[in-house]
Every structure is written in structure tokens, then in C-alpha cells.
Design a protein around this motif. Sequence first.
Motif, PDB file in Angstrom:
ATOM      1  N   LEU A 126     -33.131   5.253  29.213  1.00 13.98           N
ATOM      2  CA  LEU A 126     -34.129   4.650  28.373  1.00 13.98           C
ATOM      3  C   LEU A 126     -34.036   4.817  27.101  1.00 13.98           C
ATOM      4  CD1 LEU A 126     -36.427   2.345  28.159  1.00 13.98           C
ATOM      5  CD2 LEU A 126     -38.225   4.456  28.675  1.00 13.98           C
ATOM      6  N   LEU A 127     -33.728   6.156  26.785  1.00 13.49           N
ATOM      7  CA  LEU A 127     -33.749   6.729  25.494  1.00 13.49           C
ATOM      8  C   LEU A 127     -32.443   5.953  24.552  1.00 13.49           C
ATOM      9  CD1 LEU A 127     -35.042  10.439  25.756  1.00 13.49           C
ATOM     10  CD2 LEU A 127     -36.393   8.497  24.614  1.00 13.49           C
ATOM     11  N   ALA A 128     -31.352   6.119  25.645  1.00 13.35           N
ATOM     12  CA  ALA A 128     -30.184   5.639  25.164  1.00 13.35           C
ATOM     13  C   ALA A 128     -30.167   4.131  24.674  1.00 13.35           C
ATOM     14  CB  ALA A 128     -29.148   6.001  25.918  1.00 13.35           C
ATOM     15  N   ARG A 129     -30.992   3.512  25.656  1.00 14.62           N
ATOM     16  CA  ARG A 129     -31.057   2.063  25.316  1.00 14.62           C
ATOM     17  C   ARG A 129     -32.055   1.877  23.982  1.00 14.62           C
ATOM     18  NH1 ARG A 129     -33.713  -1.948  27.933  1.00 14.62           N
ATOM     19  NH2 ARG A 129     -35.122  -0.522  29.297  1.00 14.62           N
ATOM     20  N   ALA A 130     -32.929   2.627  23.886  1.00 14.24           N
ATOM     21  CA  ALA A 130     -33.909   2.518  22.886  1.00 14.24           C
ATOM     22  C   ALA A 130     -33.311   2.885  21.529  1.00 14.24           C
ATOM     23  CB  ALA A 130     -35.083   3.419  23.034  1.00 14.24           C
ATOM     24  N   ALA A 131     -32.453   3.606  21.433  1.00 15.09           N
ATOM     25  CA  ALA A 131     -31.444   4.021  20.152  1.00 15.09           C
ATOM     26  C   ALA A 131     -30.648   2.968  19.985  1.00 15.09           C
ATOM     27  CB  ALA A 131     -30.932   5.216  20.342  1.00 15.09           C
ATOM     28  N   GLY A 132     -30.080   2.177  20.935  1.00 15.05           N
ATOM     29  CA  GLY A 132     -29.046   1.147  20.739  1.00 15.05           C
ATOM     30  C   GLY A 132     -30.025  -0.139  20.297  1.00 15.05           C
ATOM     31  N   ASN A 134     -32.411   0.020  18.225  1.00 16.48           N
ATOM     32  CA  ASN A 134     -32.858   0.626  16.568  1.00 16.48           C
ATOM     33  C   ASN A 134     -34.579   0.934  16.849  1.00 16.48           C
ATOM     34  OD1 ASN A 134     -30.280  -0.065  15.469  1.00 16.48           O
ATOM     35  ND2 ASN A 134     -30.954  -2.175  15.330  1.00 16.48           N
ATOM     36  N   ILE A 135     -34.811   1.537  17.738  1.00 21.26           N
ATOM     37  CA  ILE A 135     -36.107   2.186  17.824  1.00 21.26           C
ATOM     38  C   ILE A 135     -36.081   3.569  17.233  1.00 21.26           C
ATOM     39  CG2 ILE A 135     -37.883   3.395  19.403  1.00 21.26           C
ATOM     40  CD1 ILE A 135     -38.039   0.239  19.704  1.00 21.26           C
ATOM     41  N   PHE A 136     -37.094   3.867  16.442  1.00 17.56           N
ATOM     42  CA  PHE A 136     -37.158   4.905  15.728  1.00 17.56           C
ATOM     43  C   PHE A 136     -37.825   6.124  16.557  1.00 17.56           C
ATOM     44  CE2 PHE A 136     -39.823   7.802  13.245  1.00 17.56           C
ATOM     45  CZ  PHE A 136     -39.131   8.423  12.110  1.00 17.56           C
ATOM     46  N   GLY A 137     -38.829   5.994  17.173  1.00 16.37           N
ATOM     47  CA  GLY A 137     -39.365   7.222  18.022  1.00 16.37           C
ATOM     48  C   GLY A 137     -40.040   6.612  19.183  1.00 16.37           C
ATOM     49  N   THR A 138     -40.886   7.277  19.999  1.00 16.30           N
ATOM     50  CA  THR A 138     -41.540   7.260  21.091  1.00 16.30           C
ATOM     51  C   THR A 138     -42.574   7.630  21.324  1.00 16.30           C
ATOM     52  OG1 THR A 138     -40.579   9.454  21.963  1.00 16.30           O
ATOM     53  CG2 THR A 138     -39.114   7.437  22.376  1.00 16.30           C
ATOM     54  N   GLY A 170     -31.967  11.690  19.529  1.00 19.08           N
ATOM     55  CA  GLY A 170     -32.100  11.186  18.119  1.00 19.08           C
ATOM     56  C   GLY A 170     -33.058  10.376  17.657  1.00 19.08           C
ATOM     57  N   LEU A 171     -34.207  10.374  18.611  1.00 17.20           N
ATOM     58  CA  LEU A 171     -35.616   9.662  18.165  1.00 17.20           C
ATOM     59  C   LEU A 171     -36.570  10.819  17.943  1.00 17.20           C
ATOM     60  CD1 LEU A 171     -35.147   7.224  21.275  1.00 17.20           C
ATOM     61  CD2 LEU A 171     -34.659   6.940  18.944  1.00 17.20           C
ATOM     62  N   VAL A 172     -37.702  10.248  17.292  1.00 20.52           N
ATOM     63  CA  VAL A 172     -38.734  11.123  17.002  1.00 20.52           C
ATOM     64  C   VAL A 172     -40.220  10.830  17.905  1.00 20.52           C
ATOM     65  CG1 VAL A 172     -40.676  11.625  15.424  1.00 20.52           C
ATOM     66  CG2 VAL A 172     -38.403  10.975  14.583  1.00 20.52           C
ATOM     67  N   PRO A 173     -40.442  11.898  18.723  1.00 20.60           N
ATOM     68  CA  PRO A 173     -41.411  11.875  19.644  1.00 20.60           C
ATOM     69  C   PRO A 173     -42.883  12.160  19.104  1.00 20.60           C
ATOM     70  CG  PRO A 173     -40.708  14.105  19.779  1.00 20.60           C
ATOM     71  CD  PRO A 173     -39.719  13.500  18.742  1.00 20.60           C
ATOM     72  N   ILE A 174     -43.585  10.974  19.660  1.00 19.80           N
ATOM     73  CA  ILE A 174     -45.092  11.097  19.328  1.00 19.80           C
ATOM     74  C   ILE A 174     -45.737  11.860  20.723  1.00 19.80           C
ATOM     75  CG2 ILE A 174     -47.331   9.974  18.763  1.00 19.80           C
ATOM     76  CD1 ILE A 174     -45.908   7.785  17.877  1.00 19.80           C
ATOM     77  N   LEU A 175     -46.058  13.179  20.482  1.00 24.87           N
ATOM     78  CA  LEU A 175     -47.024  13.846  21.686  1.00 24.87           C
ATOM     79  C   LEU A 175     -48.378  13.340  21.856  1.00 24.87           C
ATOM     80  CD1 LEU A 175     -45.278  17.338  20.993  1.00 24.87           C
ATOM     81  CD2 LEU A 175     -44.032  15.356  22.045  1.00 24.87           C
ATOM     82  N   GLU A 176     -48.814  12.909  22.821  1.00 28.98           N
ATOM     83  CA  GLU A 176     -50.041  12.350  22.997  1.00 28.98           C
ATOM     84  C   GLU A 176     -50.925  12.966  24.110  1.00 28.98           C
ATOM     85  OE1 GLU A 176     -52.589   8.102  23.210  1.00 28.98           O
ATOM     86  OE2 GLU A 176     -50.698   8.227  23.827  1.00 28.98           O
TER      87      GLU A 176
END
Length: 295
Positions: A126-132, A134-138, A170-176
Motif C-alpha cells: 500500500l505504501l509503495a502504491r501511495a508513493a507512486g 504522489n501521496i506525501f504522508g499517512t 519515504g512517507l511522513v507518518p501521522i501517529l494517532e
Amino acid sequence: MNQQQMDQIASGKGFVAALDQSGGSTPKALKLYGLDESAWQSEAQMFDLVHAMRARIVQSPAFDGRRVLGAILFEMTMDREFDGLPAADYLWQRKRVVPFLKVDKGLADEADGVQLMKPMPQLDSLLARAAGKNIFGTKMRSVIHAANARGIAAALDQQFAVGQQILKAGLVPILEPEVSIKAADKPQAESLLKAGFIERLDALPGDQKVMLKLTLPSVAGAYGDLVKHPRVLRVVALSGGYSRDESNALLAQNPGVIASFSRALTEGLTAQQSDAEFNAALDKAIESIYQASIA
């Protein structure tokens, strides 16, 4: 990583819109939008309706990067389009709004006063797909129901472990780790949570930075040390069941914390409104949340 997006999230004036209602919360979100369960005959139709609601929000003239720094998307939204462009590209290219993705798969059963996140075996793909795309963070959510030191430590350990996986992609995580506003000992839970955060943030390797999404605290300014921590890119607040007016009032008492509201953002918006009525209501909502975020 897009440096313009990083700078906007780190120091921009505004807030992060949470448009990531998942399968479980979608019927409630649609009901508040004026569409009850008679409006759809299948899950696919339900998701089409909620996508139309989100598209109406992000395509509104009221919604852009002057006040909305970022937006958190549901996975199915990331895979769809707004006005003919992939969702994340539309947000950044047309609106200058930084795209984030909700990656958790819901909550496990409560144990030790917390609900951890369910396992995410497909996270790397999912993260690889998100990076592809152009997602910045999660963003990923667990819930704290009580001031249980063992449970809070487990929630934080899980958030930071998954956060490392996200940073490596390579993404920025939002810890919640959300503290329930119904917790009987909410201030004590928040005190334990803050101490646990500082301990783990201090131990982050290299120059890693994370974002935090937290319940508005019972003690005004309680998270000031987290806002100033060198490993924290930004602290955003969830509305957590408070009304927009309550959320804004509490947010304004916490300098440096900005909003990341979901239900409080869409409060008062309905499918039955004309575009002019809808855009005016959304503009009023965005302005009030913006003002509380820069207070």
C-alpha cells in the motif's frame, strides 16, 4: 519527498482536512450529509455517494491551500479521481493541498484500556502504491480508553513501529493514538501519553520527523512540549466527537496545535443544499477552523 509540501506542512498557516471516513463510518457520515440508507442499494453505491460528497468539498472554491494545508484520504479515494485527475494530483496541482492517506485497517478489541490497530500485512504494498500516486504522508489510528500505563505503552510502541515502516517507504507518518473524550480519567491518560511520546521521540534515529494527531487535551496547552519537539513536524488535533464550536474553542487554547477535523469540518453540509449554499457553508466552516488553528 516534495520539499514544497514539507515546508507547507511544517510551517504553513491553516489546518489538515480529514476526508478519510472508512467503510464503518461512511453510513454515519452520509446520514449527517442528508442521505440515509435508503439512498443506496449496495456498498458500491454507498462509496460512490461518499466520493461525490468528498469531490464536492475539495472542488469547492472555499477549499484550497490558503487555509487547508493538507487532506487525509481514504484508500478508495486515492484510487479515484477529482475532476479528471488522480485524487492526490488534483489536491496538490489544482488546490495546493498536501495529500495524506489513511493506512490503518481498523481497531482490534480493547485490552489494557486501549484498542490497538488491526494487523496490516499489506502495508508495504500500500505504501509503495501511495508513493507512486504522489501521496506525501499517512495516518493511522488507535484508541486509548483509560489511563492504563501498560496499554498506552503498547499503543505507542505499535504506532512508532509502524511509523518506522512508513518512514522507510519515504512517507511522513501521522501517529494517532486518540484518547477517547469519554475516558473517565482522560487528563491522566493524556499525561501518560505525553511522557511516552517524549521518551520515544527522543529515541528516534537520525533526523527522522513524524506528525502527531491527538485528541484536544483536557488541560489547555498540555502538548506544548510535543509541538516544540525537534522530531515533530506538526501536531494536529482531532475533533473526537466535539461539535465544531467546541472543537474550535478548545483548539484556540492550544497554541501551535492545528486542526485535523472530520465530522466537525463537514457539520452542516448537506446533499440537498444548492452549490451556492454548500460553498457558503463550507467557507464559513473552513474559516472558523482556520482561525482557531492560527490562534
